[in-house]
Design a protein around this motif. Structure first.
Motif, mmCIF file in Angstrom:
data_model
loop_
_atom_site.group_PDB
_atom_site.id
_atom_site.type_symbol
_atom_site.label_atom_id
_atom_site.label_comp_id
_atom_site.label_asym_id
_atom_site.label_seq_id
_atom_site.Cartn_x
_atom_site.Cartn_y
_atom_site.Cartn_z
ATOM 1 N N GLY A 1 -17.438 -4.673 -27.172
ATOM 2 C CA GLY A 1 -17.747 -5.988 -27.634
ATOM 3 C C GLY A 1 -19.041 -6.436 -27.884
ATOM 4 O O GLY A 1 -20.008 -6.088 -26.891
ATOM 5 N N HIS B 1 -18.675 -12.142 -29.525
ATOM 6 C CA HIS B 1 -17.328 -11.772 -29.831
ATOM 7 C C HIS B 1 -16.399 -12.344 -28.871
ATOM 8 O O HIS B 1 -16.333 -12.211 -27.698
ATOM 9 C CB HIS B 1 -17.218 -10.301 -29.751
ATOM 10 C CG HIS B 1 -15.860 -9.761 -29.928
ATOM 11 N ND1 HIS B 1 -15.141 -9.832 -31.273
ATOM 12 C CD2 HIS B 1 -14.819 -9.358 -29.062
ATOM 13 C CE1 HIS B 1 -14.215 -9.334 -31.156
ATOM 14 N NE2 HIS B 1 -13.887 -8.902 -29.939
ATOM 15 N N PRO B 2 -15.134 -12.842 -29.441
ATOM 16 C CA PRO B 2 -14.338 -13.814 -28.450
ATOM 17 C C PRO B 2 -13.671 -12.589 -27.741
ATOM 18 O O PRO B 2 -12.862 -11.976 -28.253
ATOM 19 C CB PRO B 2 -13.448 -14.659 -29.274
ATOM 20 C CG PRO B 2 -13.652 -13.740 -30.487
ATOM 21 C CD PRO B 2 -15.090 -13.390 -30.677
ATOM 22 N N GLY B 3 -13.657 -12.862 -26.207
ATOM 23 C CA GLY B 3 -12.600 -11.916 -25.494
ATOM 24 C C GLY B 3 -11.397 -12.157 -25.476
ATOM 25 O O GLY B 3 -10.999 -13.208 -25.796
ATOM 26 N N LYS B 4 -10.385 -11.595 -24.927
ATOM 27 C CA LYS B 4 -8.999 -11.641 -24.774
ATOM 28 C C LYS B 4 -8.589 -11.389 -23.361
ATOM 29 O O LYS B 4 -7.350 -10.977 -23.221
ATOM 30 C CB LYS B 4 -8.235 -10.759 -25.775
ATOM 31 C CG LYS B 4 -8.470 -11.174 -27.189
ATOM 32 C CD LYS B 4 -7.634 -10.587 -28.192
ATOM 33 C CE LYS B 4 -7.998 -11.005 -29.721
ATOM 34 N NZ LYS B 4 -6.943 -10.383 -30.431
ATOM 35 N N THR B 5 -9.511 -11.450 -22.566
ATOM 36 C CA THR B 5 -9.023 -11.033 -20.960
ATOM 37 C C THR B 5 -7.951 -12.238 -20.408
ATOM 38 O O THR B 5 -8.318 -13.561 -20.766
ATOM 39 C CB THR B 5 -10.278 -11.302 -19.975
ATOM 40 O OG1 THR B 5 -11.206 -10.462 -20.810
ATOM 41 C CG2 THR B 5 -9.813 -11.105 -18.856
ATOM 42 N N LEU B 6 -7.213 -11.801 -19.741
ATOM 43 C CA LEU B 6 -6.172 -12.664 -19.210
ATOM 44 C C LEU B 6 -7.017 -13.605 -18.192
ATOM 45 O O LEU B 6 -7.515 -13.238 -17.054
ATOM 46 C CB LEU B 6 -4.980 -12.125 -18.523
ATOM 47 C CG LEU B 6 -3.752 -12.826 -18.119
ATOM 48 C CD1 LEU B 6 -3.008 -13.474 -19.135
ATOM 49 C CD2 LEU B 6 -2.780 -12.022 -17.328
ATOM 50 N N ARG B 7 -6.744 -14.937 -18.426
ATOM 51 C CA ARG B 7 -7.505 -15.821 -17.545
ATOM 52 C C ARG B 7 -6.344 -17.073 -16.842
ATOM 53 O O ARG B 7 -5.474 -17.163 -17.781
ATOM 54 C CB ARG B 7 -8.564 -16.743 -18.253
ATOM 55 C CG ARG B 7 -9.650 -15.785 -18.677
ATOM 56 C CD ARG B 7 -10.713 -16.334 -19.593
ATOM 57 N NE ARG B 7 -11.757 -15.775 -20.003
ATOM 58 C CZ ARG B 7 -12.549 -14.960 -19.431
ATOM 59 N NH1 ARG B 7 -12.843 -15.126 -18.176
ATOM 60 N NH2 ARG B 7 -13.565 -14.174 -20.026
ATOM 61 N N THR C 1 -4.443 -20.518 -16.104
ATOM 62 C CA THR C 1 -4.360 -21.663 -16.513
ATOM 63 C C THR C 1 -4.599 -22.893 -15.727
ATOM 64 O O THR C 1 -4.145 -22.530 -14.601
ATOM 65 C CB THR C 1 -3.040 -21.707 -17.183
ATOM 66 O OG1 THR C 1 -2.847 -22.891 -18.016
ATOM 67 C CG2 THR C 1 -1.853 -21.336 -16.520
ATOM 68 N N SER D 1 0.873 -18.147 -38.288
ATOM 69 C CA SER D 1 1.718 -17.693 -37.353
ATOM 70 C C SER D 1 2.803 -16.887 -38.141
ATOM 71 O O SER D 1 3.594 -17.840 -39.151
ATOM 72 C CB SER D 1 2.524 -18.665 -36.446
ATOM 73 O OG SER D 1 3.710 -18.263 -35.795
#
Length: 463
Positions: free
Chosen positions: A67, A71-77, A79, A444
């Motif tokens: 990356g 670049h926007p990441g998609k790591t699970l963060r 909530t 969507s």
């Protein structure tokens, strides 16, 4: 030819036979050297002998792999609003062994587990249309059912959208889709019901697809391609016309059945019928050229092909850098690239014209040319179409967009083996036109499938 027959031949006949066999062997060896990386053959044709990819057709960008900054990441963060919280407290002290409870808590750390909710029973909504009698005139009036509620029992839009998504986007065959719906949601669908859902939706979204087709034909730049499509046990043709934001598919029994009313610039792979389109400019796919040049470098060992391959890769790289900086390519650089292009073509033509003729001497008609010679003539006669990406920033280097739009359609053929009827193939092409366009628009897919297709027309972005 057996030994007695060979013994009857003259010396000149034997030499001619030997030369013909050497030519045939060379052609067969060339074909054996072709694969998906240096020709137009599909990757599936490589089989278990797929060559190791040690180089790319692209020029190196100089950037690190992975990356890039921004670049926007998609790591699970975690909530801040979890749906449920489960507290855990130690029961005994690790120091003295005394009992502990929640009132003694001083600190905490949190870990979150993301999971799917448990399946719920099917939701059944009953619509009741009441009749009322007017106290003034005595007329009895019955309420209308909501739009779309047309039968005593029917499946709702969410189930239909999910079926359409799985069958037409994820390419799950009808029988497996019926099993999936039963296993996951306890919804028992027959294959006939699944087929009817697709047929009804394809009919409803025809106006939307017609609009997409019209907009693609008028787009300044569009990509076009075609590929074989098995329908009813026979080969038909899937035609693809697309832009960055729109995709239109259609099925035809004729490969040469081209779209009417096309204007602007058409990016394609040099299939000759595209040149019969009136009033359009052309841009050729240089990914195809790079693959053909790679074969000439690896198999034929032609030096001009190596130089042209390098030039096209450099031209693509500098063009991408200019577009990233939002500046036009310098005219002096364009002139230099064109000058080197012409010099390489001249060197290649001189090389091939110095080679002995291919085929039997004295044979009537045009003598066959070598593979490299044919490519040279294309690069020479279609020079402006090959290099159009240099002068027009809206024209891409390749026709990869159309090929990517057609890739999943070929996967469908591998999964299901084709379509039983023309109507089924056309319905699939229509629904895929909606789904591919929705994906490009950033919509969507499930919401798109549940929406009124007519309402989607006003939401289309064209630029």
């Amino acid at each position: 030819m057996d030994h007695p027959a060979l013994s009857q031949l003259s010396k000149d006949d034997l030499i001619a036979l030997l030369l013909a066999q050497e030519e045939r062997i060379a052609e067969l060896e060339r074909r054996l050297g072709l694969n998906s990386g240096n020709s137009g053959k599909p990757p599936s044709s490589d089989g278990l002998k797929k060559p190791v990819r040690i180089s790319s057709l692209r020029e190196k960008s100089g950037k690190k792999t992975g990356g890039q900054p921004g670049h926007p990441g998609k790591t699970l963060r975690q909530t801040e609003t979890p749906d449920a919280i489960i507290n855990h407290f130690p029961e005994i002290c690790a120091g003295c062994g005394k009992a502990l409870n929640e009132t003694m808590a001083t600190d905490l750390s949190a870990r979150q587990v993301f999971d799917l909710p448990a399946p719920k029973p099917l939701l059944v909504i009953e619509h009741r249309a009441h009749a009322c009698r007017c106290l003034n005139c005595g007329t009895q009036t019955k309420a209308a059912f909501p739009e779309g509620v047309t039968a005593p029992t029917q499946y709702g839009p969410k189930i239909e959208a999910f079926v359409l998504y799985l069958q037409n986007h994820q390419l799950v065959p009808e029988k497996r889709l019926a099993m999936l719906m039963a296993d996951l949601f306890s919804v028992n669908l027959t294959t006939a019901t699944i087929a009817r859902i697709s047929q009804d939706y394809a009919a409803r979204c025809q106006a939307f697809v017609d609009t997409v087709r019209e907009q693609v034909t008028k787009a300044p730049v569009k990509h076009m391609d075609e590929t074989g499509f098995r329908v009813g046990g026979k080969t038909q043709w899937l035609h693809i016309a697309s832009t960055i934001l729109l995709t239109f598919y259609r099925v035809s029994s004729k490969r040469g059945s081209l779209m009417a009313g096309v204007s602007g610039i058409v990016v394609h792979d040099h299939w000759k019928p595209y040149y019969t389109l009136i009033g359009v400019l052309h841009a050729l796919c240089n990914a195809h050229h790079l693959r053909e040049l790679k074969a000439l470098v690896e198999i034929e060992k032609e030096d001009w092909a190596r130089r042209m391959q390098r030039l096209l890769r450099v031209a693509c790289h500098v063009t991408n850098l200019a577009r990233e900086a939002n500046v036009p390519l310098k005219p002096s650089l364009i002139a230099l690239i064109e000058q080197r292009y012409d010099a390489i073509i001249a060197a290649g033509m001189a090389f091939h014209e110095a080679q002995p003729t291919v085929g039997k001497p004295g044979k009537r008609g045009r003598q066959p040319r070598r593979v490299g010679h044919n490519l040279l003539l294309r690069l020479l006669t279609r020079r402006q179409d090959v290099l159009r990406f240099l002068t027009d920033p809206t024209v891409p280097f390749t026709n990869n967009l159309a090929e990517q739009d057609g890739r999943m359609m070929k996967v469908q053929q591998k999964v299901s083996g084709g379509f039983r009827s023309d109507d089924g193939a056309k319905d699939f092409a229509t629904i895929r036109s909606v789904l591919s366009t929705a994906r490009k628009q950033g919509w969507s897919l499930l919401e798109t499938l549940m929406s009124n297709p007519i309402s989607l027309i006003g939401r289309l972005r064209l630029v």
